[in-house]
Design an enzyme around this catalytic site. Sequence first.
Site, mmCIF file in Angstrom:
data_model
loop_
_atom_site.group_PDB
_atom_site.id
_atom_site.type_symbol
_atom_site.label_atom_id
_atom_site.label_comp_id
_atom_site.label_asym_id
_atom_site.label_seq_id
_atom_site.Cartn_x
_atom_site.Cartn_y
_atom_site.Cartn_z
ATOM 1 C CE LYS A 118 40.018 35.684 44.941
ATOM 2 N NZ LYS A 118 39.241 36.831 44.435
HETATM 3 N N1 GLU Z 1 40.313 40.255 45.005
HETATM 4 C C1 GLU Z 1 39.606 41.219 44.224
HETATM 5 C C2 GLU Z 1 38.433 40.558 43.534
HETATM 6 O O1 GLU Z 1 37.974 39.528 43.926
HETATM 7 C C3 GLU Z 1 40.510 42.014 43.291
HETATM 8 C C4 GLU Z 1 41.195 41.233 42.232
HETATM 9 C C5 GLU Z 1 42.198 42.048 41.419
HETATM 10 O O2 GLU Z 1 42.257 43.245 41.596
HETATM 11 O O3 GLU Z 1 42.912 41.425 40.643
HETATM 12 O O4 GLU Z 1 37.879 41.091 42.613
#
Ligand code: GLU
Length: 430
Positions: free
Chosen positions: A114
Amino acid sequence: MSYIEPAPILDHANPLDSMMERFHKAAEHLGLDDDIYNVLKAPARQVIVSLPISMDNGDIKVFKGYRVIHSTILGPSKGGLRYDPAVNLDEVTALASWMTWKCAVVDIPYGGAKGGICCDPRNMSTGELERLTRSYTQSMYSVFGPDKDIPAPDVGTGPNQMAWLMDEYSRAHGGTVSAVVTGKPIVLGGSLGRVQATGRGVMTTALSAMAKLKINPYKATVAVQGFGNVGSWAAHLLKERGCRIVAISDISGAYYNKKGINIGKAMTYRNENKGSLKGFDGGEIIPADDFFKLEVDVIIPAALENVINEKNAENIKAKLIVEGANGPTSHKADDILLNNGIVAVPDILANAGGVIVSYFEWVQNRLGFKWSESRVNRRCDSIIKLGFNNVYKISKEYKVSLRIAAYISAIDKVAKTYKFRDGSFTFQKT
Ligand code: GLU
């Protein structure tokens, strides 16, 4: 068996504590050995950068940016990029771990990561946001890569930021690299269905859970907290399938209409009103504190962490919670919900539709081929349903909540993969 205990819980609102508590519980159920427990508990890498940006008024402001890679055991790490004033290292670390468990629970070949920048995107111009995103990408050039670490949108970011990131990365690389980021605009190699995907997964898992609880969608009432991309699409798609969405909310307030809110109208209003529901007249305004006390069948928290906590969990009357957000329920609320017979479809399963379609986007970019929207939706639905059924089965087998079952499923998969890759695991004849 002895474990290194999770860090003492000093603040109920720290999402890292909530993540670690569930991880610990699931590890105990699995009888995970200490070595693997320690490997999976620690983030593989935490990168912190300072980003000096020229603001429109001529000042230079320095922003703090993070990228945490929790694990690359299942494959390159995957996870969104968040722009929010509350971004901090613990939050990004928890969110990175959740990505590991999320990808594992729906069986896609990614590890978890993240990113985040501590900033207030609502009060920044497009130019400032572009300079910030490009600067962050330059700083993370050696971290990102289609086979290494692949960002995507999260709270406060969307296709624009992904386009700038892709362009900046490609300039440094010396050629277009579409697969370095997902959630791009369609013309830049984004996937059809990606924008709706997280809300769609919430809808699919909500319907699966309603079927188990014998809640008829045509008679069900739903309250959706958060009216960003995830909440609005979840509401829209559930309404299409017969549910009555009686309440929605965002930071401007909570709106209630017992006959059902016109979600299409609310989405148009928000789009034309700088992303806010402020002034929306399709429902009466109710105090924010009353939102979780509503007499509804289903609640969908689709904004930020810890909105369901030990202070308000006791008031919840819904039978089902489907977590569109990451970490909306604190670990202290888990037992209260369980004791009151309230079922929660956990974040790492309920909101996995986004990363599933991100995976499809990455696959399409690498193939140089475009899938139709119906193919994307069909494959996403079948993957998330498989994930749900598997988690449901584990919850019966271990007699645990769906949340702990999801962690058991994910940790077991990552641990087994680690053992294979580590060489200390041998194939058993069956
Ligand atoms: N931010 C989204 C999540 O928390 C998508 C992450 C992604 O598609 O890599 O799942």
